[in-house]
Design a protein around this motif. Structure first.
Motif, short mmCIF file in Angstrom:
data_model
loop_
_atom_site.label_atom_id
_atom_site.label_comp_id
_atom_site.label_asym_id
_atom_site.label_seq_id
_atom_site.Cartn_x
_atom_site.Cartn_y
_atom_site.Cartn_z
N MET A 125 48.91 46.67 45.70
CA MET A 125 50.06 45.81 45.99
C MET A 125 51.25 46.57 46.54
O MET A 125 52.32 46.01 46.70
CB MET A 125 50.47 45.04 44.73
N PHE A 126 51.07 47.85 46.87
CA PHE A 126 52.18 48.65 47.38
C PHE A 126 52.78 48.04 48.64
O PHE A 126 53.98 48.09 48.85
CB PHE A 126 51.71 50.08 47.66
N GLY A 127 51.93 47.46 49.48
CA GLY A 127 52.44 46.88 50.72
C GLY A 127 52.59 45.37 50.66
O GLY A 127 52.93 44.75 51.67
N ALA A 128 52.32 44.79 49.49
CA ALA A 128 52.40 43.33 49.37
C ALA A 128 52.76 42.98 47.92
O ALA A 128 51.91 42.54 47.14
CB ALA A 128 51.07 42.69 49.77
N ALA A 129 54.02 43.16 47.60
CA ALA A 129 54.46 42.99 46.21
C ALA A 129 54.32 41.56 45.71
O ALA A 129 54.22 41.32 44.51
CB ALA A 129 55.92 43.44 46.07
N ALA A 130 54.31 40.59 46.64
CA ALA A 130 54.26 39.19 46.24
C ALA A 130 52.86 38.60 46.33
O ALA A 130 52.69 37.38 46.23
CB ALA A 130 55.23 38.37 47.10
N ALA A 131 51.84 39.42 46.50
CA ALA A 131 50.48 38.92 46.67
C ALA A 131 50.00 38.22 45.41
O ALA A 131 50.27 38.65 44.28
CB ALA A 131 49.54 40.07 47.03
N SER A 132 49.25 37.14 45.60
CA SER A 132 48.71 36.39 44.47
C SER A 132 47.38 37.00 44.03
O SER A 132 46.80 37.84 44.73
CB SER A 132 48.48 34.93 44.88
N GLU A 133 46.88 36.56 42.86
CA GLU A 133 45.62 37.07 42.36
C GLU A 133 44.48 36.72 43.31
O GLU A 133 43.56 37.52 43.50
CB GLU A 133 45.34 36.50 40.96
N ASP A 134 44.53 35.52 43.89
CA ASP A 134 43.48 35.12 44.83
C ASP A 134 43.49 36.00 46.06
O ASP A 134 42.42 36.39 46.57
CB ASP A 134 43.67 33.66 45.24
N LEU A 137 40.02 42.73 47.94
CA LEU A 137 39.07 43.62 47.27
C LEU A 137 37.64 43.29 47.70
O LEU A 137 36.82 44.19 47.91
CB LEU A 137 39.20 43.49 45.75
N THR A 138 37.35 42.01 47.84
CA THR A 138 36.02 41.59 48.26
C THR A 138 35.74 42.07 49.68
O THR A 138 34.66 42.60 49.98
CB THR A 138 35.88 40.06 48.17
N ALA A 139 36.72 41.90 50.57
CA ALA A 139 36.54 42.31 51.96
C ALA A 139 36.32 43.81 52.08
O ALA A 139 35.53 44.26 52.92
CB ALA A 139 37.75 41.89 52.78
N ALA A 140 37.01 44.58 51.25
CA ALA A 140 36.88 46.04 51.30
C ALA A 140 35.75 46.57 50.43
O ALA A 140 35.61 47.78 50.27
CB ALA A 140 38.20 46.69 50.86
N GLN A 141 34.93 45.64 49.88
CA GLN A 141 33.83 46.02 49.00
C GLN A 141 34.34 46.87 47.84
O GLN A 141 33.74 47.88 47.47
CB GLN A 141 32.76 46.78 49.79
N ILE A 175 39.82 51.31 48.01
CA ILE A 175 41.09 50.84 47.45
C ILE A 175 42.21 50.94 48.50
O ILE A 175 43.03 50.03 48.65
CB ILE A 175 41.46 51.65 46.19
N ALA A 176 42.22 52.04 49.25
CA ALA A 176 43.22 52.21 50.31
C ALA A 176 43.04 51.16 51.39
O ALA A 176 44.02 50.63 51.93
CB ALA A 176 43.14 53.61 50.90
N LEU A 177 41.78 50.84 51.72
CA LEU A 177 41.52 49.80 52.72
C LEU A 177 41.98 48.44 52.20
O LEU A 177 42.54 47.64 52.96
CB LEU A 177 40.02 49.79 53.06
N THR A 178 41.77 48.19 50.92
CA THR A 178 42.25 46.94 50.31
C THR A 178 43.76 46.82 50.47
O THR A 178 44.29 45.75 50.79
CB THR A 178 41.89 46.90 48.82
N ARG A 179 44.46 47.92 50.23
CA ARG A 179 45.92 47.93 50.34
C ARG A 179 46.36 47.56 51.76
O ARG A 179 47.29 46.77 51.95
CB ARG A 179 46.44 49.31 49.96
N ALA A 180 45.67 48.11 52.77
CA ALA A 180 46.03 47.81 54.16
C ALA A 180 45.73 46.36 54.50
O ALA A 180 46.51 45.69 55.19
CB ALA A 180 45.28 48.75 55.10
N ILE A 181 44.59 45.84 54.02
CA ILE A 181 44.21 44.46 54.31
C ILE A 181 45.17 43.48 53.65
O ILE A 181 45.61 42.49 54.24
CB ILE A 181 42.77 44.20 53.84
N LEU A 182 45.55 43.77 52.38
CA LEU A 182 46.40 42.86 51.62
C LEU A 182 47.79 42.73 52.22
O LEU A 182 48.45 41.71 52.05
CB LEU A 182 46.49 43.36 50.16
#
Length: 615
Positions: free
Chosen positions: A472-481, A487-491, A521-528
Motif C-alpha cells: 500500500m506504499f503507493g496506494a494508501a486508500a486501497a480497499s481490501e478487494d 496480489l492475485t494478478a501478481a501471483q 510483492i513489489a509488482l503488486t505494489r506497482a499494480i495497486l
C-alpha cells in the motif's frame, strides 16, 4: 578538499567547524524562551551559591567576632535556604533544558531526513550509507549535547569567573588580581588543545561512519558472507576499522586527560598560593579572618568554571565538526526538483535564511492526477553519468502511445534501466527531452509525476513492515478487494498463507521472503498504485517458468489500457509487448514486433537466442 581516503565520496569541507555550528543557530530560535529561562535560572543559582561565602564572612567577622549569637541562627537558616533553593532551581533548569534540546534535535533530524529524501538516487549511490547514518545519529547527538549543556556551561562559567574574580578583588585587590591572572596561561593552553582536538574529533567521526558502513554491510550481506565462507575476512575488516577508531578515541582521551589534569593543577596551585598570601594579608591586617575564609571559598568556586572549560571545549569541537559534517549534506542541493520550487529550495538549503527546514510531520498523501499523461516520448534523449568518458544514451527517439506496451530489449549495459529511470525523473536527461502526455517531465511537479508513473524494479526493495504496508506504499486508500486483486494478478496470494496473513512483518529488505516472492510483492505494489504509465524493469527475472507464465497472463489483462514500458530479457516476457524496441549503441536500433525483429535483426535474434539458452 576531501575529508577521507575512502574510495566513496564523503563530502567536502565547505566552511570551518565553528562557522558550520553558527549556521545551525536557527534551530535554537523556536526555543528562545526556554533558553532565556534556563540561563536565568542558572545565573540565579550561581548567584545564590556566590552569596553563601559572603554570609560565612558575616558570620565570622560579625556574629562570632562580636559575640552576637542571635545572628547565627538567621544567617545559618539563610545559607541553608539559599542552598535548597539553588538545588530546586537547578532541577527545574535541567528539566527545561532537556526538553528544549531534545525537541531541537528532533527537528534537525527530521529536516536532515527530509533533505536526504529530496536528494536524487545518484547522490545516495556515491555516499556510504554508514556515513549518512552516523551524521543522522551520533553527529546530531553531539550537536544536542553542546547546545543543551556545553553552551550553558560556557556562558555560566564566564559569568561565574568574572563575578567571583570581581568579588575577590573587592575583598583584597592585589590578592584578587593574582588569582584572576591564572586565566592567561589557561587560555594559551586551551588554544593549543583546541587545535589538536579538532583534528582528532573530525577523524573519529569519519572513522565512526566507515565502521557503521562495515557493520551495515555485514548485517545485510550475512547470507553471502556465510555462503562464501567470508565471515572471518569480514570480521577482520571490522576489527581493523574498529582498532583504527579505537586508536583515535584513545588519542582523544589521552589529550583530554592531559588537558583536564593541567586545568585541575592551575586553579589548585593558585588557591594554594592564595592561602599562603592570604595568611600573610591577615597577619598584616589587610584582610579579616572572615574575609580570608570567604576569599578561599570563593577561590574554590573558580575550579569548576576552569574544569568546565575543558568539557565545553571538547564538546564544542565535537559539535562543530558534527555540524560541519551535517552541513555537507544540507549544502548538497537536489539536482532534481520542481521548477516552481527552486526559490523555496534555495531558502531551505540554507538554515541561516529561515528557521532551518520547515518540514511537516503530517503523513504525505499522494495527489490525484487529473491530467492525462498516457503517452511517453523520448525526443533525442542523451544521458551521461558524471565523470564518464562515453554517454550511455546518445540519441534515443521513441514514442509510446496511450495504452501501448513497449518492451525494451538490449544487451547488458545498453542503458535500458537508465532510459526507464528518466521517465519518473530518478535521473535527468543531459540532452533532449522526455515527454509525458506531451509535457516535458521536468515541467511536471514531482509529486504529480510520480503519482502518474508506477515502477517495479528487478531488485525488489521492500521495507521492514507488514506485507499490507509494503503493497500500500503507493496506494494508501486501497480497499481490501483492490489489494486482493493486485496480489492475485501478481501471483502473490502466498501472502495470505504467511503466519499472520497480510499483517506478517517480512523483515528488513523483505529478507524473510524468497527472491521471487519479493519481486511479486513489489509488482503488486506497482499494480495497486493504478498509474497511467507503468515502468517494469525486468520484474519477473526471479520467477520460475510456471509462475512467470501465470504472471504474464495476468499482466496481459492489467496492461490493457495502461501505457507500459518494460525491460525484458526472456522471450516469454517479450510476448507481452505490442512493440519491441532494440536499444543498441545508445540509440533505438530497431522497433517492431518480436517476430519481425527475429526475422530482420540478427543482433536481436542472437540476444533472444542466448536468453532462451540461458533459461
Amino acid at each position: 578538499m576531501t575529508v577521507t581516503n575512502s574510495p566513496i565520496r564523503l563530502g567536502t569541507v565547505s566552511q570551518s567547524p565553528v562557522a558550520a555550528l553558527w549556521r545551525l543557530r536557527p534551530y535554537l530560535r523556536p526555543y528562545r524562551r526556554q533558553l532565556i529561562a534556563m540561563l536565568s535560572l542558572a545565573i540565579t543559582t550561581e548567584a545564590m551559591e556566590i552569596v553563601i561565602p559572603l554570609l560565612a564572612k558575616d558570620v565570622i567577622d560579625g556574629a562570632i567576632a562580636h559575640h552576637e549569637r542571635g545572628l547565627l541562627l538567621p544567617l545559618g537558616l539563610l545559607a541553608v535556604g539559599l542552598g535548597a533553593t539553588s538545588a530546586a532551581l537547578g532541577l527545574i533548569r535541567r528539566w527545561i533544558q532537556g526538553n528544549a534540546v531534545a525537541d531541537m534535535e528532533k527537528t534537525l533530524r527530521n529536516d536532515l531526513y527530509a533533505h536526504l529524501e529530496r536528494l536524487e538516487p545518484s547522490f545516495h549511490d556515491e555516499w556510504q550509507s554508514g556515513q549518512l547514518l552516523s551524521r543522522a545519529t551520533t553527529d546530531l547527538s553531539a550537536i544536542r549535547r553542546f547546545a543543551g549543556f556545553g553552551l550553558v556551561f560556557l556562558i555560566i562559567s564566564i559569568m561565574t569567573f568574572s563575578a567571583v574574580t570581581g568579588l575577590l578583588i573587592t575583598l583584597n585587590w592585589w590578592l584578587g588580581l593574582i588569582t584572576g591572572a591564572m586565566v592567561g596561561p589557561v587560555l594559551v593552553f586551551c588554544t593549543r588543545f583546541e587545535r589538536r582536538y579538532k583534528l582528532l574529533a573530525r577523524r573519529a567521526q569519519d572513522q565512526d561512519g566507515d565502521l557503521t558502513t562495515l557493520v551495515e554491510e555485514a548485517a545485510t550481506g550475512v547470507r553471502v558472507l556465510k555462503s562464501l565462507g567470508r565471515a572471518p575476512e569480514a570480521a577482520h575488516a571490522h576489527l581493523a576499522q574498529a582498532a583504527e577508531l579505537s586508536r583515535t578515541r584513545i588519542a582523544m582521551a589521552d589529550l583530554l586527560g592531559t588537558f583536564w589534569s593541567t586545568l585541575d593543577l592551575v586553579p589548585n596551585a593558585v588557591i594554594a598560593l592564595a592561602v599562603i598570601l592570604g595568611a600573610f594579608a591577615v597577619s598584616h591586617h589587610a584582610l579579616t579572618i572572615g574575609g580570608l575564609v570567604a576569599f578561599i571559598t570563593l577561590s574554590l568556586m573558580l575550579i569548576w568554571p576552569v574544569e568546565a572549560l575543558g568539557y565545553v571545549l571538547a564538546s564544542g569541537e565535537e559539535a562543530a565538526t558534527a555540524a560541519q559534517r551535517v552541513l555537507e549534506i544540507f549544502d548538497t542541493a537536489p539536482a532534481i526538483k520542481d521548477k516552481e520550487q527552486d526559490q523555496d529550495q534555495n531558502n531551505a538549503d540554507h538554515p541561516e535564511r529561515s528557521r532551518g527546514f520547515a518540514v511537516s510531520s503530517a503523513p504525505r498523501v499522494r495527489p490525484s492526477v487529473s491530467v492525462e499523461y498516457g503517452t511517453v516520448q523520448f525526443d533525442h534523449v542523451r544521458f551521461s553519468y558524471p565523470g564518464a568518458d562515453e554517454p550511455v544514451l546518445r540519441d534515443v527517439n521513441l514514442q509510446v502511445g496511450r495504452g501501448e506496451t513497449v518492451v525494451l530489449a538490449g544487451a547488458t549495459g545498453a542503458g535500458k534501466t537508465t532510459l526507464l529511470n528518466l521517465v519518473p525523473r530518478l535521473a535527468d536527461v543531459t540532452g533532449g527531452r522526455v515527454l509525458l502526455g506531451r509535457v516535458d517531465v521536468r515541467d511536471i511537479p514531482l509529486a504529480e509525476l510520480r503519482a502518474a508513473v508506477g515502477c517495479a524494479f528487478e531488485e525488489a526493495t521492500l521495507f521492514s513492515a507488514s506485507v499490507r504496508e509494503n503493497v500500500m506504499f503507493g496506494a494508501a486508500a486501497a480497499s481490501e478487494d483492490e489489494i486482493e486483486a493486485a496480489l492475485t494478478a501478481a501471483q502473490a496470494r502466498f501472502a495470505y498463507d504467511l503466519p499472520w496473513g497480510l499483517d506478517t512483518r517480512i523483515g528488513e529488505q523483505g529478507m524473510a521472503l524468497s527472491g521471487g516472492q519479493r519481486q511479486r510483492i513489489a509488482l503488486t505494489r506497482a499494480i495497486l498504485a493504478r498509474p497511467q504509465v507503468l515502468i517494469l524493469d525486468d520484474p519477473l527475472s526471479a520467477l520460475d517458468v510456471h509462475t512467470e507464465e501465470r504472471v504474464t497472463r495476468a499482466l496481459t489483462e492489467i496492461l490493457a489500457g495502461v501505457t507500459a514500458l518494460i525491460v525484458a530479457h526472456r522471450p516469454s516476457t517479450v510476448m507481452l509487448a505490442d512493440r519491441v524496441a532494440l536499444l543498441d549503441g545508445g540509440v533505438i536500433a530497431a522497433t517492431g514486433s518480436h517476430r519481425e525483429l527475429m526475422a530482420t535483426e540478427p543482433a536481436y535474434a542472437r540476444l533472444m537466442s542466448m536468453e532462451e539458452i540461458a533459461r
